[in-house]
Motif scaffolding. Structure first.
Motif, PDB file in Angstrom:
ATOM      1  N   LYS A 105       0.820  -1.220   0.000  1.00 58.80           N
ATOM      2  CA  LYS A 105       0.000   0.000   0.000  1.00 58.80           C
ATOM      3  C   LYS A 105       0.850   1.265   0.000  1.00 58.80           C
ATOM      4  O   LYS A 105       0.385   2.329   0.405  1.00 58.80           O
ATOM      5  CB  LYS A 105      -0.938  -0.008   1.212  1.00 58.80           C
ATOM      6  CG  LYS A 105      -1.964  -1.147   1.162  1.00 58.80           C
ATOM      7  CD  LYS A 105      -2.827  -1.194   2.411  1.00 58.80           C
ATOM      8  CE  LYS A 105      -3.877  -2.297   2.296  1.00 58.80           C
ATOM      9  NZ  LYS A 105      -4.701  -2.434   3.522  1.00 58.80           N
ATOM     10  N   ARG A 366      -4.250   4.315   7.600  1.00 56.67           N
ATOM     11  CA  ARG A 366      -4.357   4.490   6.145  1.00 56.67           C
ATOM     12  C   ARG A 366      -4.255   5.971   5.771  1.00 56.67           C
ATOM     13  O   ARG A 366      -3.560   6.342   4.820  1.00 56.67           O
ATOM     14  CB  ARG A 366      -5.677   3.910   5.624  1.00 56.67           C
ATOM     15  CG  ARG A 366      -5.868   4.092   4.120  1.00 56.67           C
ATOM     16  CD  ARG A 366      -7.102   3.341   3.626  1.00 56.67           C
ATOM     17  NE  ARG A 366      -8.334   3.896   4.138  1.00 56.67           N
ATOM     18  CZ  ARG A 366      -8.990   4.921   3.587  1.00 56.67           C
ATOM     19  NH1 ARG A 366      -8.519   5.514   2.509  1.00 56.67           N
ATOM     20  NH2 ARG A 366     -10.117   5.362   4.119  1.00 56.67           N
ATOM     21  N   ASN A 370      -1.403   7.729   3.479  1.00 55.17           N
ATOM     22  CA  ASN A 370      -1.790   8.477   2.280  1.00 55.17           C
ATOM     23  C   ASN A 370      -1.355   9.939   2.324  1.00 55.17           C
ATOM     24  O   ASN A 370      -1.211  10.579   1.281  1.00 55.17           O
ATOM     25  CB  ASN A 370      -3.302   8.377   2.063  1.00 55.17           C
ATOM     26  CG  ASN A 370      -3.716   6.984   1.619  1.00 55.17           C
ATOM     27  OD1 ASN A 370      -2.871   6.170   1.246  1.00 55.17           O
ATOM     28  ND2 ASN A 370      -5.005   6.700   1.659  1.00 55.17           N
TER      29      ASN A 370
END
Length: 628
Positions: A105, A366, A370
């Motif tokens: 990710k 997350r 990001n």
């Protein structure tokens, strides 16, 4: 087209600094330039309202290119950085699965925090299963007592796995001064332990095992020059002591890693990292580390200029993060991440926005990932190196911060960082800075959005706070020395507001009357003021008479009535309101009217205005209302 660009400003005559100053002085209309426009920073120097090219003449910071000594513009020619996520390891198999997941990710650096009792070869094999150490920066943190054992296990694991030892990179966060900084315990025998861990890590040339955890002072409330100055003293203490112990200066310098915090002072944080590279390069170069390779970065006298390159990891600060209005933490961490990446750090951790009140979850982690990926993939910060170079402002900030940090470094290094810690010099200085910032927050000279200014009136936080499990290895027992402060900037305000929540919020009623503009402005100010303690605020459009206002307040069962009007009208309205209230509710006048002394003589005690200490005033009302 080129000729047109060259002629773009040719019709405009050059403007001298004297002409600019004359224009500014005229626009100030007699006001003092120094008081109005010069920023007196907490870093020990002043910042002017404007800078020009002449302010950068002769500055050493502008003489080098990225990747060139003294590295003020960067230790590398590109601006790519490792996107790091930290994982607290409780279950090694689960931590491995999580690591493999986040590597898909966008994460390129992992930080594993391991309990000292869990350090063994089997657990490390489980943790690193299917992770390629040549492709991912791997960082490990454990109890400082177990750091050597962990390093030896890692070396053996990499050898057994068949990994290319020259390509494996990462760190073990062995900080010999952590016991003193965090727990107030002595670090006896630290030189021997540090030497042993450097030797143990020698088979991994790209693994750094001596940590300078400057983020600890940052999280404790230190100013920027203090974080940098003490970090340099810390690093030099390690370097000088181990060289004296017989280790090679080149080897030791390449084993040191700096872990900085990032505060909210955007431009100064950029300058801090630039100054850090510059000053550390000069310190290491003074040891004349020898280069034994045919390297293009080798100096003419054989000095290893690669050893002078600082390796700087950065992590967003915890000091300025809040429990209330926690999503503002996202704005704080984003600008902090921008400062660090524009400045050219080697790796970056963006801490999840909800860490202040619970263990972060998948959602907040997350978002934190990001935030970095956005800077790379959308803003392209990794595509340009040192974009702040040439900025008259940032070049001067770099110079000024470097001067203040260097001064502090020399003062601390005179007796040594270790002795300064034992004497409490470092801890006392950081605490003094933190106390000054606490006072600044209380008086609104420093602002935390959502905490001491513009709070969310209706927010409740008690139910979302989850106590985190603490790991005590016994390091804090029998602590004879001072430790660094640990309170966040917002702690006092949050404790006060949580106490209000548990007790039940009192009601504050705005008795607005008279001059429309003044009553609205003062009602807004006062509402914001009392909402910082979590009080229920009732605002109003205005009353024809004081009597009507007091009656309405009592219908709403107000605990505090705040009179909001103009200074001129207070002379008659305040005594009338005070007489009608007759001590049944707490009476407050919004503002600092010229007739304040006369009103105080009548028995009116409470006034709130821009000079009020918000924290002390609200604590006083909490005490009067029985809120503990």
């Amino acid at each position: 087209m080129a000729n047109q660009k060259e002629k773009l400003f040719s019709d405009f005559p050059p403007v001298s600094t004297e002409e600019w100053m004359a224009k500014i002085t005229a626009d100030l209309k007699g006001a003092d330039f120094e008081k109005k426009l010069v920023w007196r920073t907490n870093e020990g120097f002043n910042v002017n309202p404007f800078y020009r090219s002449e302010n950068t003449e002769g500055l050493a910071t502008a003489d080098s290119l990225p990747g060139e000594f003294p590295y003020v513009r960067g230790t590398k020619k590109d601006n790519d950085w490792y996107t790091r996520q930290d994982i607290c390891v409780n279950d090694f198999k689960a931590a491995n699965a999580k690591a493999l997941d986040v590597l898909n990710k966008g994460i390129t650096s992992l930080g594993f925090s391991i309990d000292g009792d869990d350090v063994n070869a089997e657990n490390i094999r489980t943790l690193l299963k299917d992770i390629l150490p040549e492709a991912v920066e791997l960082n490990f943190s454990t109890c400082y007592r177990k750091s050597l054992e962990l390093t030896k296990i890692l070396v053996e694991y990499y050898k057994e796995s068949g990994a290319d030892m020259l390509k494996c990179f990462g760190s073990v966060n062995y900080d010999p001064f952590k016991p003193l900084l965090k727990k107030g315990r002595d670090a006896e025998g630290w030189v021997e332990k540090a030497a042993e861990i450097v030797k143990a890590a020698a088979p991994l040339p790209r693994f750094r095992v001596l940590a300078v955890n400057a983020h600890a002072t940052n999280d404790g409330g230190a100013y920027i020059y203090q974080e940098l100055g003490y970090a340099l003293a810390n690093g030099n203490q390690l370097l000088s002591a181990l060289v004296e112990a017989g280790l090679d200066a080149t080897l030791v310098a390449k084993k040191i890693k700096f872990n900085f915090g990032i505060g909210g002072n955007y431009f100064m944080e950029i300058a801090k990292f630039r100054a850090a590279r510059w000053l550390w390069a000069e310190i290491v170069d003074a040891y004349k580390p020898i280069c034994n390779h045919d390297c293009p970065n080798k100096a003419e006298d054989g000095t290893c200029r690669c050893a002078s390159k600082i390796y700087a990891h950065a992590q967003t600060s915890t000091f300025n993060k809040t429990i209330y209005d926690a999503h503002v933490n996202l704005l704080r961490t984003q600008t902090e991440a921008m400062s660090a990446t524009i400045a050219g750090v080697n790796s970056l951790t963006v801490r999840p926005f909800d860490e202040t009140y619970k263990t972060s979850d998948d959602f907040s982690e997350r978002i934190a990932r990001n935030q970095q990926l956005l800077l790379k993939e959308e803003c392209h910060f990794d595509k340009i190196t040192d974009p702040s170079s040439g900025s008259y402002y940032i070049e001067n900030l770099t110079k000024s911060i470097a001067e203040q940090a260097w001064k502090l470094f020399l003062e601390t290094d005179e007796k040594g960082f270790y002795e300064a810690l034992k004497a409490g010099t470092v801890q006392t200085a950081v605490k003094a800075s933190a106390d000054a910032r606490f006072k600044g927050l209380a008086t609104r000279r420093e602002i935390l959005l959502g905490t001491n200014q513009f709070p969310n009136f209706t927010e409740k936080a008690e139910s979302k706070i989850v106590e985190k499990e603490s790991h005590d290895c016994g390091c804090s027992k029998d602590a004879p020395y001072l430790a660094l402060p640990t309170d966040r900037l917002a702690t006092a305000f949050e404790s006060m507001r949580l106490a209000t929540e548990k007790h039940g919020a009192p009601t504050v009623f705005m008795l607005t009357i008279g001059n429309l503009g003044m009553r609205l402005a003062r009602a807004q100010f006062s509402s914001n003021f009392f909402a910082c303690a979590g009080y229920k605020v009732i605002d109003n459009l205005g009353f024809e008479t004081v009597e009507a206002g007091v009656k309405a307040a009592r219908e709403k069962k107000a605990d505090i009535i705040v009179l909001c009007s103009s200074d001129d009208e207070y002379a008659t309205l305040a005594p009338e309101a005070y007489k009608l209230i007759a001590g049944k509710e707490h009476f407050v006048v919004a503002g600092a009217p010229a007739c304040m002394d006369e009103l105080k003589a009548l028995g009116i005690e409470h006034f709130v205005n821009v000079k009020s200490n918000v924290l002390e005033t609200l604590r006083m009302f909490n005490a009067k209302l029985g809120i503990n």
